[in-house]
Design a protein around this motif. Sequence first.
Motif, PDB file in Angstrom:
ATOM      1  N   ARG A  84       4.962  79.243 -15.374  1.00 40.48           N
ATOM      2  CA  ARG A  84       5.457  80.224 -16.350  1.00 40.48           C
ATOM      3  C   ARG A  84       4.497  80.272 -17.523  1.00 40.48           C
ATOM      4  O   ARG A  84       4.207  79.263 -18.142  1.00 40.48           O
ATOM      5  CB  ARG A  84       6.848  79.822 -16.802  1.00 40.48           C
ATOM      6  N   PRO A 105       3.253  81.084 -21.280  1.00 40.08           N
ATOM      7  CA  PRO A 105       3.943  81.091 -22.574  1.00 40.08           C
ATOM      8  C   PRO A 105       4.012  82.502 -23.148  1.00 40.08           C
ATOM      9  O   PRO A 105       3.186  83.360 -22.856  1.00 40.08           O
ATOM     10  CB  PRO A 105       3.071  80.193 -23.450  1.00 40.08           C
ATOM     11  N   THR A 106       5.021  82.725 -23.960  1.00 36.87           N
ATOM     12  CA  THR A 106       5.180  83.996 -24.651  1.00 36.87           C
ATOM     13  C   THR A 106       4.187  84.065 -25.794  1.00 36.87           C
ATOM     14  O   THR A 106       3.990  83.091 -26.508  1.00 36.87           O
ATOM     15  CB  THR A 106       6.617  84.111 -25.201  1.00 36.87           C
ATOM     16  N   ILE A 107       3.558  85.214 -25.975  1.00 35.40           N
ATOM     17  CA  ILE A 107       2.608  85.399 -27.074  1.00 35.40           C
ATOM     18  C   ILE A 107       3.301  86.229 -28.151  1.00 35.40           C
ATOM     19  O   ILE A 107       3.577  87.408 -27.956  1.00 35.40           O
ATOM     20  CB  ILE A 107       1.324  86.100 -26.590  1.00 35.40           C
ATOM     21  N   LYS A 108       3.580  85.578 -29.273  1.00 41.97           N
ATOM     22  CA  LYS A 108       4.237  86.246 -30.403  1.00 41.97           C
ATOM     23  C   LYS A 108       3.393  86.197 -31.679  1.00 41.97           C
ATOM     24  O   LYS A 108       3.604  86.989 -32.583  1.00 41.97           O
ATOM     25  CB  LYS A 108       5.622  85.617 -30.681  1.00 41.97           C
ATOM     26  N   CYS A 160       2.827  92.644 -26.130  1.00 45.34           N
ATOM     27  CA  CYS A 160       3.711  91.477 -26.237  1.00 45.34           C
ATOM     28  C   CYS A 160       4.705  91.540 -27.389  1.00 45.34           C
ATOM     29  O   CYS A 160       5.550  90.652 -27.514  1.00 45.34           O
ATOM     30  CB  CYS A 160       2.868  90.211 -26.441  1.00 45.34           C
ATOM     31  N   ALA A 207       3.758  91.133 -30.510  1.00 44.78           N
ATOM     32  CA  ALA A 207       3.289  90.032 -31.351  1.00 44.78           C
ATOM     33  C   ALA A 207       2.819  90.522 -32.718  1.00 44.78           C
ATOM     34  O   ALA A 207       2.556  91.706 -32.913  1.00 44.78           O
ATOM     35  CB  ALA A 207       2.137  89.302 -30.651  1.00 44.78           C
ATOM     36  N   ASP A 248       0.104  81.231 -30.925  1.00 41.79           N
ATOM     37  CA  ASP A 248       0.142  81.186 -29.467  1.00 41.79           C
ATOM     38  C   ASP A 248      -1.224  81.454 -28.848  1.00 41.79           C
ATOM     39  O   ASP A 248      -1.483  81.049 -27.709  1.00 41.79           O
ATOM     40  CB  ASP A 248       1.133  82.234 -28.936  1.00 41.79           C
TER      41      ASP A 248
END
Length: 146
Positions: free
Chosen positions: A6, A8-11, A37, A39, A110
Amino acid sequence: MHFMTRLPTIKKILVPLDGSQNSFRGLDYAIYLARQCGATITGISVIPFYPKALLLTPVLYERELTRAAKEFMAKAKKRSAQNGIVFNEKITDGHVVDEILDFAREKKFDLIVIGARGLGSVKEIFLGSTSNGVAHKSKIPVLLIK
């Protein structure tokens, strides 16, 4: 069998900026990613540390570089806003690579998106060493833009 980890989420994206066309190319990629994203972007400009003994007028040097950094940060903020992206800025001084990495770690970014230079002039070699240092020492993902 195929296993996919998985991602990672990019914020939060950090973009080191020095005012060059290449650093703004990095910003453009960061804007694209931020739109995908949802972000935010923070631009960081580090006024390099030079021993004061090497400079004839260190105060004027720092003042001029700070003025220039504020100017290109305003340009970066405008470019981001035109694309619907929140842009924050950080202007600091010190050892460039260390300041970028310390800030990225401290604020829990991130991703770092940084323009990489090819070899050519002394300026390009110096800036290339910055992107190289960030890429090799970072604990978070780094996207190098050529």
